[in-house]
Design an enzyme around this catalytic site. Structure first.
Site, short mmCIF file in Angstrom:
data_model
loop_
_atom_site.label_atom_id
_atom_site.label_comp_id
_atom_site.label_asym_id
_atom_site.label_seq_id
_atom_site.Cartn_x
_atom_site.Cartn_y
_atom_site.Cartn_z
N HIS A 38 0.86 -1.18 0.00
CA HIS A 38 0.00 0.00 0.00
C HIS A 38 0.90 1.24 0.00
O HIS A 38 2.02 1.20 0.52
CB HIS A 38 -0.83 -0.06 1.29
CG HIS A 38 -1.91 0.97 1.42
ND1 HIS A 38 -1.67 2.26 1.82
CD2 HIS A 38 -3.25 0.89 1.22
CE1 HIS A 38 -2.82 2.92 1.88
NE2 HIS A 38 -3.80 2.12 1.51
N ASP A 63 3.04 -4.31 8.28
CA ASP A 63 1.84 -3.51 8.02
C ASP A 63 0.65 -4.43 8.29
O ASP A 63 0.30 -5.27 7.45
CB ASP A 63 1.87 -3.01 6.58
CG ASP A 63 0.58 -2.27 6.22
OD1 ASP A 63 -0.36 -2.26 7.04
OD2 ASP A 63 0.51 -1.71 5.11
N GLN A 97 -4.52 -4.71 7.29
CA GLN A 97 -5.55 -5.66 6.86
C GLN A 97 -5.57 -6.95 7.67
O GLN A 97 -6.60 -7.61 7.75
CB GLN A 97 -5.37 -6.00 5.37
CG GLN A 97 -5.58 -4.83 4.42
CD GLN A 97 -6.98 -4.22 4.48
OE1 GLN A 97 -7.95 -4.85 4.92
NE2 GLN A 97 -7.10 -2.96 4.07
N LYS A 114 -10.40 0.23 10.73
CA LYS A 114 -10.59 -0.95 9.89
C LYS A 114 -10.96 -2.17 10.72
O LYS A 114 -11.08 -3.27 10.19
CB LYS A 114 -9.30 -1.24 9.11
CG LYS A 114 -8.98 -0.19 8.03
CD LYS A 114 -7.84 -0.66 7.15
CE LYS A 114 -7.15 0.47 6.43
NZ LYS A 114 -7.86 0.90 5.22
N CYS A 148 -4.78 2.64 -3.49
CA CYS A 148 -3.51 3.12 -2.92
C CYS A 148 -2.39 2.11 -3.16
O CYS A 148 -1.55 1.87 -2.28
CB CYS A 148 -3.62 3.40 -1.43
SG CYS A 148 -4.72 4.75 -1.08
#
Ligand SMILES: Cc1ncc(COP(=O)(O)O)c(C=O)c1O
Ligand SMILES: Cc1ncc(COP(=O)(O)O)c(C=O)c1O
Lengths: 164, 422, 422, 164
Positions: free
Chosen positions: C130, C207, C210, C233, C373
Site C-alpha cells: 500500500h 503492516d 488488513q 478498519k 492506494c
C-alpha cells in the site's frame, strides 16, 4: 465511566501525614554527603534532592530538600526519619515495599513501613502515587549511583513509576 | 462570521449549560463545577448527535470511493474544512490542513517550513509559550542549527514589546507566538507583531489554541501566515485540530508524512504529491470527528464569538476581583480583564497546587494544577506549579463563588488562617 | 486472547449485523450491502455507546490533572493501550504508541528508526505494498540515500519467496511488508520472513492494517519488531491507530513530534523526553476514540479471531467460486481461499471499475473501484484500476449473491453479453 | 447525512454518452502533432493523452488516447469531435463553460456545448465530475504548454479541479 469508590480527603491527608507535612524532618544539612540524587516529577514540577551520608553500607544521615505537595513532603520526611541506621539494602527494600503498597499490593511480609503506613490511602488517588513515590525513587537512584561509584544521579517519577 | 456588525447579544450560560450532558454529572456527591476549559472543553449534545449520525448513516473512507456512503463521508469531511476556513476567515479552504491537534499543526510548520531554515536564521518565541510552541522549535534548532530567541515577559505577564522590537532583525525568519497564554491569560497583540514580523521578512505563526475558542479570530486581519488550534478546546471532539495557512506557503512546503491520500503518482521508488491541503494528510483521516466538529462551530457561531468573549471577560473580571479579595493568593498575569482571556492562575503560598486541586475535587470543582506545559514560564514566575481555573461558555458567577468557597475551605482543611479580606 | 485453545465457534453474521445500526440504512431504495470493509469497517452500537459515555461522563484532558474527570479520562486512555497490547499479544503495553492510523505508525518508524540508516543501507519492501508502506520509505530514501528493494510477486499474486531470500543481505536493515494485501488478499508468511530478516540483522516492520482486523495476530510469535494498524478498519472509530513495538527499539528512538505530554523537562532552548510510549505522543491525544475502541476489541474477542478468520475464509471461497463462474471477470490474487483474506479484486474487461461500482451503488452495493492506494501493484497487474469487494464479520453469502446479481445487471445495463457460466 | 436527491443511473449514462463510450471518436493518430499533454486522475488511475494539430491558432485535428471509464471516454470523444475547426481560445472557452456546468453553474451565455450537454447529469455525482473533466483539463494544459512555447505537459484532475 471508570468505577471509583467515593474517597474521603482524610484517607489521603491522615493525621500523621499532615504532621510530617507541617514539620518535615530531615531538612538539616549533613556534615558529609556520600550520595545524592535529584528527583523530578514532570507531571507537576515537584522536585526533591536527597543527600545521604553512609558509613560502610549503612546510611548514617539523610537530608531531603526540594518543593513538593503535602504528600511528597510527608513521604520525604518519613524517609528522612526512617532510613538512618539502616543498610542501603534495607532502605531499598523499604522503597520496594512502599512501591508495592502504593500500587495496591500487600507489603511484603516482614517489612515494617512505620509512619509510611499512613500514606496507604494514597493508592486510591492514581495521580498522587507519583507524589508519594518521588522521594523514594530518588533515594533508590542515589543509592544506585553510589554503588556504581558515582555519587550523583537525576531521576524522575516517570522513569521508575512507568512499570506500574 | 467575520464582518458581521450585529450588536453583541449576551450569552446565557444557564441555557448553554443545558446543552452539555456531562454538566449534569455529580462528582463526590457534588454537581460538577468544570473549570478546566483551557485543558479541554466539554461537548454539547449536538456534537454527540453529529458523531452518532455520521457513524449510523454515512461512515465510509473518503476521497476514493464511488459509492454513496463514500461520497457522503467525503462531503462531510470537506465540509469541516470549509466551515473552519469560514470560522477564522481564512482566504481559502485549501489552506486548511486537518491534523490531530494544535501541537501537530505547529510541528508541521516547524518541520516542513522549518526545513528551509539553517545556520544564522532565527526563530522568535516567547517566555510564555506552551511546550507545543517550544519543543518543535527546539527540535528544529538541534537539527538545523537555527537559533531560538525569546521575548521576555513583563512583571505583570505581558510580552515586553520593546524587547520584541529589539529582537526582530533580518535574521528572524519565523515569529511564533501564542495569541493567548494558557497560564497568564494574556492576550497578545498579534496583528501588530505580525506586521513587524513581515517588515523583517519573517513569517508569523500563531498558536491559537487558547484564542480561537474564546474570542473572534480573523486570520486575514491578524496578518497570520499560519494559525494552529485544536477542536477539543472549542467544544469539539478530541483527535482533530487545524493548521490554517496561506495557500502559497503550503504550496511551497514538502509533506512530512507519506501514504494514501497525499500522493499524485507513486512508483516503487518515486512519488509525487497531491495538491494542497491533501498532500499534508497522509492516510485515512479522522473522518467522524471532522464530520461532527461543525456542530461545535454552529454553537459558537449562534452564540457569537463577540458574546463569548464578552461573557468570559466579565467572568474573569469577577474571578480576579473575588480571588484578590481573599488576600492570601498570588495571582499571575495581567490584572486587567480587558487584557486577558477567561482563565486565572493562582498560588496559595501555603498549599501546594496539587493539594488545593485535590480539596477542590472533593467538592466537585475541577481545576488544573501543575506547570500547564509551560515549564520555562514556571521558572520565570519562580513557582513549581500553579492552580488554574479556566472558563467556558457554560460557566457563570456561581462557579466562581464555588471556587472561592473551595479555596477558603482548603485553608480550613489544612489548618491555615483563611479569613476573607473582601 | 493469545493461547486460548478453545474450539472455534462459528460466528453468526445475522446476529452481528444487528449490532451495526448503519446496516439498517437504505441506499437508493435498497438495503445497504456494505462490501468496502478493507477501506473502513462499520461500527457496532457498543462503540457508539462508549463514545457517548466518555463524552457525557468522563471527558477531560489526560495525564496532568488531579481532578476526578482527568483521572477517569487518563485511566480510560491507558486502558486502550493495555487492551491493544493484549489483543496482539505485545510483550509490554509500553510498546504501544497511540497514533492516528496505520500510515502514521509506519511513518513514525521510517522517520525515527529510519534516522539510524544511511548510504549503503537497504530497506526491503514488495510490489504489493500500500502507498502507506511505500511513500514513507521513498521519503527516507530521498533524505538519507537509503536504497529501496522490492520483492516481486508471482503470477498468482504471492510474494516470490526465492527472490526475497536473494534480496536479503547484511545491507538489509529493514524489512517492511504487509501481512495481508489490500488488493490481492494474499496472506504473507510473516513469521518465516521475520526470522530470515533477523538472521541478516534487519528489523521486521509489519503492516497489519488488513491482517489485525481479520485474523489472529500474535506480535511475539510473528517475531515482529514493529506492527502498524488502524482502529477504523477493525470496527473502531476513525482517527486512531497503533504502532506496537518492542520497547527496547522505542527506547532507542528519537521522537518525531514535540509538545505537551512527550517531555520530561523543558527549558527555553533544551528539552528532554518522557518515557516510552509517551515521548511519541505529543499534544492532547485522541482520548475519546481511545476510550471507545476497547468496545470494538470486546466484540472481536467475544466473537473470537479464529472464528472471524474462518468466517471470512469461507465467504471469500464462496465469492471466488461465484465470481469465477461468471466467466468474464479477471480475478486478481491467489485463487486458494486458505492463502487469502476476505477480499477479492476483479476487473470486467469491458466495464471500467468506476462504472461497475456506480451501477452497483444504485443497487445499494458498496464496493471500491480504483487503484486502492497501490499504484505500483496496478502497474504490475497491468490494470488502471480494479473493483474490490471486501468482507467483514457482518457479511454473508447473501451479500455475495447480491454482488454477483449486480455484476450481471451491469453487463445488461451496458448492453454486454452476461450469461452466467456457473 | 448529506442531502442527496436519489439519482437515476440513466442521468449519468445518457444515450449520447453511451454512444460516444462505445465508439469513441478521435482515436486515429494525427499526421502532425503541435501540442500534446498527458492527463492523470490520481483518484482512479485513469489516463488520457491529448494530441493536437494546429494551423495558426486554429485546431485542425485532435487525438484522444488513454484508458478511462465510460464518462471519461465519452467526454474525450465529444472533445475530439467538437474542437477541430475552432481556435485555441474557443476550445478553452468550451472547457471553461463545461467546467462551470459540471460544478452546477449555468453555461455562460452563447456557449454551445453540443453533445457535452448529455454529460450534464454527471454534476450530481461528485466523484465522477473529475472523470468528465479529465480530457478537458488535459486539453487546457496542452494548449497552455503550446502557448508557452513548449509542446508537452502533464496534468492531473486534482490540480485543476481543486478550486471547485
Ligand atoms: C495494507 C494497508 N496498509 C496501510 C493502510 C493504511 O491505513 P490507514 O489509511 O488507516 O492509515 C491500508 C488501508 O488503507 C491498507 O490496506
Ligand atoms: C497555548 C497552547 N498552545 C498549544 C496547546 C496544545 O494543544 P493540544 O494539546 O490540543 O495540541 C495548548 C493546550 O494544551 C495551549 O494552551
Amino acid at each position: 465511566m471508570v468505577d471509583r469508590p467515593d474517597v474521603a480527603l482524610d484517607d489521603l491527608y491522615r493525621e500523621v501525614v499532615m504532621d510530617h507535612h507541617r514539620r518535615p524532618r530531615g531538612r538539616a544539612p549533613l556534615a558529609r554527603v556520600d550520595a545524592t540524587a535529584h528527583g523530578f516529577n514532570p507531571v507537576c514540577g515537584d522536585e526533591v534532592v536527597i543527600s545521604l551520608a553512609l558509613d560502610g553500607d549503612r546510611v548514617t544521615g539523610a537530608q531531603v530538600q526540594g518543593r513538593g505537595c503535602a504528600i511528597c513532603t510527608a513521604s520525604g520526611s518519613m524517609m528522612a526519619e526512617m532510613i538512618p541506621g539502616h543498610t542501603a539494602a534495607e532502605a531499598e527494600a523499604t522503597a520496594a515495599a512502599f512501591r508495592a503498597v502504593m500500587h495496591g499490593a500487600p507489603a511484603p511480609g516482614g517489612t515494617d513501613l512505620g509512619d509510611l503506613e499512613a500514606l496507604e490511602g494514597v493508592q486510591k488517588f492514581a495521580v498522587r502515587v507519583k507524589c508519594a513515590m518521588l522521594p523514594w525513587v530518588t533515594l533508590t537512584d542515589a543509592l544506585k549511583a553510589w554503588r556504581d561509584g558515582g555519587n550523583e544521579a537525576t531521576s524522575t517519577t516517570e522513569a521508575q513509576e512507568a512499570e506500574r | 462570521m467575520a464582518g458581521t456588525a450585529s450588536p453583541v447579544v449576551a450569552l446565557d450560560p444557564r441555557a448553554l449549560r443545558a446543552r452539555f450532558p456531562i454538566l449534569r454529572r455529580q462528582v463526590h456527591g457534588h454537581p460538577l463545577v468544570y473549570l478546566d476549559n483551557a485543558a479541554t472543553t466539554q461537548k454539547p449534545d449536538t456534537v454527540l448527535a453529529a458523531l452518532a449520525s455520521y457513524y449510523t448513516t454515512s461512515n465510509a473512507n473518503v476521497h476514493r470511493g464511488v459509492h454513496t456512503l463514500a461520497e457522503e463521508a467525503t462531503a462531510l469531511y470537506e465540509r469541516c474544512r470549509s466551515r473552519v476556513a469560514a470560522f477564522v476567515n481564512a482566504p481559502d479552504a485549501r489552506g486548511v490542513v486537518i491534523v490531530r491537534n494544535a501541537t501537530e499543526a505547529i510541528n508541521l510548520v516547524a518541520r516542513s517550513w522549518g526545513a528551509t531554515l539553517g545556520d544564522g536564521d532565527e526563530v522568535l518565541l516567547s517566555e510564555m509559550e506552551h511546550h507545543s510552541n517550544l519543543v518543535p522549535w527546539i527540535m528544529l534548532a538541534r537539527e538545523r542549527g537555527v537559533a531560538l530567541r525569546h521575548v521576555p515577559i513583563t512583571a505583570d505577564g505581558r510580552l515586553d514589546m520593546a524587547a520584541l522590537a529589539a529582537l526582530l532583525s533580518p535574521r528572524t525568519r519565523v515569529v511564533s507566538l501564542t495569541a493567548m497564554s494558557n497560564v497568564l491569560g494574556t492576550i497578545n497583540p498579534i496583528a501588530e507583531i505580525a506586521a513587524a514580523a513581515h517588515r523583517v521578512g519573517a513569517v508569523m505563526v500563531v498558536d491559537g489554541a487558547q484564542s480561537v475558542p474564546h474570542m473572534p479570530v480573523d486570520f486575514q486581519s491578524l496578518g497570520a501566515d499560519f494559525l494552529a488550534f485544536s477542536a477539543h478546546k472549542m467544544y469539539g471532539p478530541t483527535g482533530i485540530g487545524f493548521l490554517v495557512a496561506r495557500p502559497e506557503l503550503l504550496e511551497a512546503m514538502e509533506p512530512v508524512s507519506g501514504g494514501g491520500e497525499m500522493i499524485r503518482e507513486v512508483r516503487l521508488d518515486f512519488a509525487s504529491w497531491n495538491d494542497i491541503p491533501h498532500k499534508f494528510e497522509a492516510g485515512t483521516p479522522n473522518i467522524a470527528d471532522a464530520a461532527a466538529f461543525p456542530a461545535a462551530l454552529d454553537l459558537l457561531e449562534a452564540t457569537g464569538m463577540p458574546a463569548v468573549r464578552a461573557h468570559e471577560r466579565e467572568l474573569v473580571g469577577y474571578a480576579l476581583e473575588r480571588l484578590r479579595a481573599l488576600g492570601w493568593l498570588q495571582l499571575h498575569g495581567p490584572l486587567d480583564a480587558d487584557a486577558r482571556g477567561g482563565l486565572v492562575s493562582f498560588v496559595d503560598p501555603e498549599i501546594h497546587p496539587h493539594d488545593l486541586a485535590q480539596v477542590l475535587d472533593t467538592r466537585g470543582i475541577a481545576v488544573r494544577a501543575g506547570h500547564h506545559c509551560a515549564q520555562p514560564l514556571m521558572r520565570r514566575l519562580d513557582v513549581a506549579a500553579t492552580a488554574r481555573a479556566s472558563f467556558g461558555i457554560y460557566n457563570d458567577r456561581d462557579d466562581v463563588d464555588a471556587l472561592v468557597d473551595g479555596l477558603v475551605a482548603a485553608r480550613a482543611y489544612f489548618g491555615l488562617a483563611g479569613e476573607s479580606h473582601g
